[in-house]
Design an enzyme around this catalytic site. Structure first.
Site, PDB file in Angstrom:
ATOM      1  N   HIS A 110       0.828  -1.211   0.000  1.00 50.15           N
ATOM      2  CA  HIS A 110       0.000   0.000   0.000  1.00 50.15           C
ATOM      3  C   HIS A 110       0.866   1.266   0.000  1.00 50.15           C
ATOM      4  O   HIS A 110       1.926   1.293   0.628  1.00 50.15           O
ATOM      5  CB  HIS A 110      -0.881  -0.016   1.256  1.00 50.15           C
ATOM      6  CG  HIS A 110      -1.905   1.076   1.315  1.00 50.15           C
ATOM      7  ND1 HIS A 110      -1.739   2.206   2.079  1.00 50.15           N
ATOM      8  CD2 HIS A 110      -3.101   1.194   0.705  1.00 50.15           C
ATOM      9  CE1 HIS A 110      -2.811   2.976   1.949  1.00 50.15           C
ATOM     10  NE2 HIS A 110      -3.651   2.392   1.133  1.00 50.15           N
ATOM     11  N   SER A 135      -9.718 -14.229  -1.586  1.00 56.17           N
ATOM     12  CA  SER A 135      -9.775 -12.788  -1.827  1.00 56.17           C
ATOM     13  C   SER A 135     -11.104 -12.390  -2.456  1.00 56.17           C
ATOM     14  O   SER A 135     -11.659 -13.107  -3.291  1.00 56.17           O
ATOM     15  CB  SER A 135      -8.634 -12.370  -2.752  1.00 56.17           C
ATOM     16  OG  SER A 135      -8.823 -11.025  -3.145  1.00 56.17           O
TER      17      SER A 135
HETATM   18  C1  LIG Z   1      -6.837   0.412   2.734  1.00 51.20           C
HETATM   19  C2  LIG Z   1      -5.476  -0.114   2.973  1.00 51.20           C
HETATM   20  C3  LIG Z   1      -4.561   0.541   3.826  1.00 51.20           C
HETATM   21  C4  LIG Z   1      -4.793   1.881   4.412  1.00 51.20           C
HETATM   22  O1  LIG Z   1      -5.863   1.963   5.173  1.00 51.20           O
HETATM   23  P1  LIG Z   1      -6.547   3.373   5.516  1.00 51.20           P
HETATM   24  O2  LIG Z   1      -7.559   2.863   6.470  1.00 51.20           O
HETATM   25  O3  LIG Z   1      -7.063   3.941   4.258  1.00 51.20           O
HETATM   26  O4  LIG Z   1      -5.513   4.226   6.170  1.00 51.20           O
HETATM   27  C5  LIG Z   1      -3.351  -0.051   4.056  1.00 51.20           C
HETATM   28  N1  LIG Z   1      -3.040  -1.212   3.481  1.00 51.20           N
HETATM   29  C6  LIG Z   1      -3.864  -1.858   2.660  1.00 51.20           C
HETATM   30  C7  LIG Z   1      -3.434  -3.152   2.061  1.00 51.20           C
HETATM   31  C8  LIG Z   1      -5.110  -1.332   2.369  1.00 51.20           C
HETATM   32  O5  LIG Z   1      -5.926  -1.980   1.522  1.00 51.20           O
END
Ligand SMILES: *Cc1c(COP(=O)(O)O)cnc(C)c1O
Length: 377
Positions: free
Chosen positions: A120, A321
């Site tokens: 991410h 998934s």
């Molecule tokens: C959505 C997501 C995040 C971040 O989450 P937020 O709640 O938007 O801060 C981090 N890692 C992954 C894999 C995600 O899908």
């Protein structure tokens, strides 16, 4: 015109927009199937969960007790004995990732963080803020980390402690890094100083409820984990959970007299409503409810893959998934269904409000001539 009427009109317009958008929200992993109207009276108070939820506070208008129950529920889910668990409700998955990597860096200031290309976008930012050495590892086409590249890169840097950022469900493809393979690599290379932080934003709420999960949890080497609350759980306010072992947190704790709290959280003042929302969601569904919800999400995801493939659109998904990946359709279709595009692919995510009927409607739009690039249907 009367200012009061104008204000009401603005609000009505906004509400109408959101109601309309809800029907076409298939690209992002947020469950829109919820009803928290029971909790509305709590908005009549100024509530604040400042400080450590496991420690006393001078501010009494908090939901710390509820928050502790939420943390214990997630400790159970992640196979961490409650008496060893510590955590708090965050502003979202990003804060949980930052917390885990912060603990890791405090434990191993000269450690190197390893993470895959499919990680991410928050990770790169967090690593910059924390100023910790880090190396990006290649991903496989599925989105899972390339274990050969990981092994070779760790081998070259054997003198440094390993901080592994495991993707438990990547953002784009829903891939899960196999932490048991990572542990084998650490064992083979005789690396004794290591830390595994799991970014389980979405799949942290999937793997505990399936029959054949990929390895996850503190019994499989997690040292900390971040799970989002506004994704599968379905919170209308962004939130998440940061969970780790209480012994790690003792290192960073500082007592603050002004608010009479133990300053272990990243944020100072914290949301007291979001713990209540997550707690309420658990009271409504429980383990059995979530097992059913997750099973249905996975069934709809499989339905989407089959229907797309039958119609000549190569769609696929990873094991366990709910993220269905297919060639990126036209911008119009991407915008209409709020699909998440990335380079030449796009995905839809079968959250509980995304029914088979919705999938059929998305498919019809994708089948419009010229919509899917490079695919003749
Ligand atoms: C959505 C997501 C995040 C971040 O989450 P937020 O709640 O938007 O801060 C981090 N890692 C992954 C894999 C995600 O899908």
């Amino acid at each position: 015109m009367d200012a009061k009427i104008q204000t009401q009109e603005r609000l009505d317009d906004l509400l109408r927009d959101f109601a309309e958008l809800r029907e076409r929200s298939v690209g992002y992993p947020c469950n829109l199937d919820f009803d928290y109207t029971t909790l509305l009276p709590f908005l009549s108070y100024s509530l604040n969960n400042v400080g450590d939820p496991f420690h006393d506070s001078n501010l009494q208008s908090n939901t710390h007790k509820i928050e502790r129950e939420v943390i214990h529920t997630f400790a159970d889910l992640m196979h961490l004995p409650r008496e060893q668990a510590w955590g708090y409700v965050t502003s979202g998955g990003t804060e949980g990732n930052m917390y885990g990597l912060y603990l890791a860096r405090e434990m191993f200031p000269d450690g190197v963080v390893y993470f895959s290309q499919d990680t991410h976008y928050s990770a790169v930012k967090i690593l910059r803020v924390l100023k910790v050495r880090n190396i990006m590892i290649k991903s496989q086409d599925t989105g899972e980390i390339d274990y050969d590249d990981l092994r070779e890169t760790i081998r070259i840097n054997r003198d440094a402690p390993v901080i592994f950022l495991a993707n438990i469900g990547t953002t784009m493809k829903g891939a899960v890094d196999d932490v048991s393979k990572v542990q084998d690599i650490l064992g083979d290379l005789a690396i004794t100083s290591h830390y595994i932080h799991a970014d389980a934003a979405l799949s942290g709420m999937i793997l505990p409820f399936v029959d054949d999960p990929q390895p996850y949890g503190f019994d499989n080497g997690f040292d900390s984990v971040s799970i989002s609350g506004h994704k599968l759980i379905g919170s209308p306010l962004p939130c998440g959970v940061a969970l780790t072992r209480s012994e790690y947190v003792a290192r960073i704790a500082r007592s603050i007299e002004y608010v009479g709290v133990l300053d272990t959280t990243l944020a100072g003042s914290r949301n007291a409503i979001t713990p209540l929302i997550m707690w309420y969601a658990w009271r409504q569904h429980g383990m059995d409810g979530y097992r059913e919800i997750v099973a249905e999400c996975l069934a709809v995801a499989e339905y989407a893959v089959e229907r797309f493939n039958e119609c000549g659109i190569p769609a696929r998904r990873n094991k366990n998934s709910v993220t269905v990946v297919f060639p990126k359709p036209s911008d119009t279709v991407v915008r209409k269904w709020q699909l998440a595009p990335y380079e030449n692919i796009a995905h839809l995510i079968t959250m509980p409000h995304v029914t088979r009927e919705v999938i059929d409607r998305v498919l019809v739009d994708c089948l419009e001539p010229g919509t899917i690039q490079g695919t003749r249907v």
